[in-house]
Design a protein around this motif. Structure first.
Motif, PDB file in Angstrom:
ATOM      1  N   VAL A  34      -6.416   0.639  -5.987  1.00  0.00           N
ATOM      2  CA  VAL A  34      -6.298   2.089  -6.146  1.00  0.00           C
ATOM      3  C   VAL A  34      -6.942   2.748  -4.927  1.00  0.00           C
ATOM      4  N   PRO A  35      -6.202   3.579  -4.199  1.00  0.00           N
ATOM      5  CA  PRO A  35      -6.735   4.141  -2.949  1.00  0.00           C
ATOM      6  C   PRO A  35      -7.804   5.203  -3.189  1.00  0.00           C
ATOM      7  N   ASP A  36      -8.679   5.353  -2.198  1.00  0.00           N
ATOM      8  CA  ASP A  36      -9.722   6.379  -2.272  1.00  0.00           C
ATOM      9  C   ASP A  36      -9.165   7.772  -2.014  1.00  0.00           C
ATOM     10  N   GLU A  37      -8.066   7.851  -1.290  1.00  0.00           N
ATOM     11  CA  GLU A  37      -7.426   9.130  -1.025  1.00  0.00           C
ATOM     12  C   GLU A  37      -5.922   8.958  -1.067  1.00  0.00           C
ATOM     13  N   MET A  38      -5.224  10.066  -1.089  1.00  0.00           N
ATOM     14  CA  MET A  38      -3.770  10.051  -1.227  1.00  0.00           C
ATOM     15  C   MET A  38      -3.111   9.299  -0.071  1.00  0.00           C
ATOM     16  N   VAL A  39      -2.186   8.401  -0.410  1.00  0.00           N
ATOM     17  CA  VAL A  39      -1.417   7.656   0.590  1.00  0.00           C
ATOM     18  C   VAL A  39      -0.112   8.406   0.853  1.00  0.00           C
ATOM     19  N   LEU A  40       0.112   8.795   2.107  1.00  0.00           N
ATOM     20  CA  LEU A  40       1.287   9.585   2.462  1.00  0.00           C
ATOM     21  C   LEU A  40       2.015   8.958   3.645  1.00  0.00           C
ATOM     22  N   PHE A  41       3.330   9.022   3.624  1.00  0.00           N
ATOM     23  CA  PHE A  41       4.135   8.605   4.764  1.00  0.00           C
ATOM     24  C   PHE A  41       5.397   9.464   4.782  1.00  0.00           C
ATOM     25  N   ILE A  42       6.164   9.375   5.856  1.00  0.00           N
ATOM     26  CA  ILE A  42       7.322  10.262   6.041  1.00  0.00           C
ATOM     27  C   ILE A  42       8.587   9.445   6.281  1.00  0.00           C
ATOM     28  N   LYS A  43       9.665   9.928   5.696  1.00  0.00           N
ATOM     29  CA  LYS A  43      11.008   9.466   6.037  1.00  0.00           C
ATOM     30  C   LYS A  43      11.706  10.594   6.799  1.00  0.00           C
ATOM     31  N   PRO A  44      12.422  10.283   7.865  1.00  0.00           N
ATOM     32  CA  PRO A  44      13.133  11.335   8.603  1.00  0.00           C
ATOM     33  C   PRO A  44      14.409  11.746   7.871  1.00  0.00           C
ATOM     34  N   ASN A  45      15.002  12.814   8.338  1.00  0.00           N
ATOM     35  CA  ASN A  45      16.275  13.267   7.772  1.00  0.00           C
ATOM     36  C   ASN A  45      17.317  12.158   7.783  1.00  0.00           C
ATOM     37  N   SER A  46      17.299  11.320   8.817  1.00  0.00           N
ATOM     38  CA  SER A  46      18.307  10.256   8.947  1.00  0.00           C
ATOM     39  C   SER A  46      18.187   9.194   7.871  1.00  0.00           C
ATOM     40  N   ALA A  47      17.095   9.171   7.097  1.00  0.00           N
ATOM     41  CA  ALA A  47      16.928   8.205   6.009  1.00  0.00           C
ATOM     42  C   ALA A  47      17.771   8.567   4.790  1.00  0.00           C
ATOM     43  N   LYS A  87      11.899  -2.228   2.258  1.00  0.00           N
ATOM     44  CA  LYS A  87      11.987  -3.621   2.692  1.00  0.00           C
ATOM     45  C   LYS A  87      10.658  -4.277   2.330  1.00  0.00           C
ATOM     46  N   ARG A  88      10.582  -4.848   1.123  1.00  0.00           N
ATOM     47  CA  ARG A  88       9.287  -5.302   0.601  1.00  0.00           C
ATOM     48  C   ARG A  88       8.678  -6.415   1.456  1.00  0.00           C
ATOM     49  N   SER A 104       9.579  -0.462   7.239  1.00  0.00           N
ATOM     50  CA  SER A 104       9.954  -0.892   5.883  1.00  0.00           C
ATOM     51  C   SER A 104      10.341   0.262   4.978  1.00  0.00           C
ATOM     52  N   LYS A 105      10.110   1.497   5.423  1.00  0.00           N
ATOM     53  CA  LYS A 105      10.302   2.655   4.547  1.00  0.00           C
ATOM     54  C   LYS A 105      11.196   3.747   5.121  1.00  0.00           C
ATOM     55  N   ALA A 106      11.299   3.850   6.445  1.00  0.00           N
ATOM     56  CA  ALA A 106      11.927   5.020   7.061  1.00  0.00           C
ATOM     57  C   ALA A 106      13.271   4.714   7.706  1.00  0.00           C
ATOM     58  N   PHE A 107      13.845   3.564   7.405  1.00  0.00           N
ATOM     59  CA  PHE A 107      15.112   3.173   8.007  1.00  0.00           C
ATOM     60  C   PHE A 107      16.265   4.018   7.450  1.00  0.00           C
ATOM     61  N   ASP A 108      17.376   4.022   8.152  1.00  0.00           N
ATOM     62  CA  ASP A 108      18.567   4.761   7.711  1.00  0.00           C
ATOM     63  C   ASP A 108      19.013   4.260   6.343  1.00  0.00           C
TER      64      ASP A 108
END
Length: 205
Positions: A34-47, A87-88, A104-108
């Motif tokens: 369980v993380p100490d703070e919020m885990v955030l990442f971004i996917k681009p529009n192309s995803a 992509k696990r 692993s997360k932001a691919f088309d």
């Protein structure tokens, strides 16, 4: 630019902001802490995509169903159910090395959404999601199971990032994630209490 449908109108999101590890049961099923703070990442529009794929450049994909909110006029004003494709195997290698997750997360093709519908005025706290695969309920969860509620997520994101009208925030996935099998039929729903307020289907390619 890729688009989504919001109340029958076409909207172009600038980006998709994603919350990781927001349901305790999902954290445990992947063996994470369980993380100490919020885990955030971004996917681009192309995803953003309309077709559900079972692989991308020979890497198998895993599904994660998520409540997804559209930002507009300074607030979340519409909701959809989304699939965050991962992509696990690639993600596990990146995590081991302490590297970013984008490969692993932001691919088309890694983000799919139902139509966005207006947020219910009185049942926001009762919002949930349900994912069926080949007629069987595989994932189910609601806002009460989240570590961070949508309002808290919005506040945190805005402490360091500008959200533009049309941007999407995906709020994490409950337990039950797994591999996308070609030919499987997915049906995903947003619920408000006992009512299904939006539903969509995909057949995995």
């Amino acid at each position: 630019m890729k688009t989504v449908i919001v109340e029958k109108q076409v909207v172009v999101p600038n980006k998709v902001v994603c919350v990781g590890r927001n349901y305790v049961a999902h954290i445990h099923e992947l063996g994470n802490e369980v993380p100490d703070e919020m885990v955030l990442f971004i996917k681009p529009n192309s995803a953003i995509a309309e077709e559900l794929s079972s692989s991308h450049r020979c890497d198998e994909l895993h599904y994660e169903a998520e409540l997804s909110f559209l930002f507009r006029n300074g607030r979340f004003d519409a909701v959809a159910v989304g699939l965050d494709l991962t992509k696990r195997g690639v993600q596990s290698k990146l995590k081991e090395k302490g590297l970013p997750w984008e490969r692993s997360k932001a691919f088309d093709g890694s983000a799919l959404f139902s139509e966005f519908v207006p947020l219910p005025s009185e049942a926001l706290g009762e919002l949930g999601l349900r994912l069926y695969i080949d007629g069987e309920v595989i994932q189910e969860g609601n806002i009460s199971l989240m570590i961070y509620s949508p309002d808290v997520i919005l506040q945190e994101v805005q402490t360091f990032m500008t959200l533009n009208d049309g941007d999407i925030v995906m709020t994490g996935t409950p337990s039950g994630v797994g591999k996308v099998q070609a030919g499987s039929q997915f049906e995903a729903q947003v619920t408000a209490g006992e009512e299904v307020i939006v539903s969509t289907q995909w057949v995995a390619k």
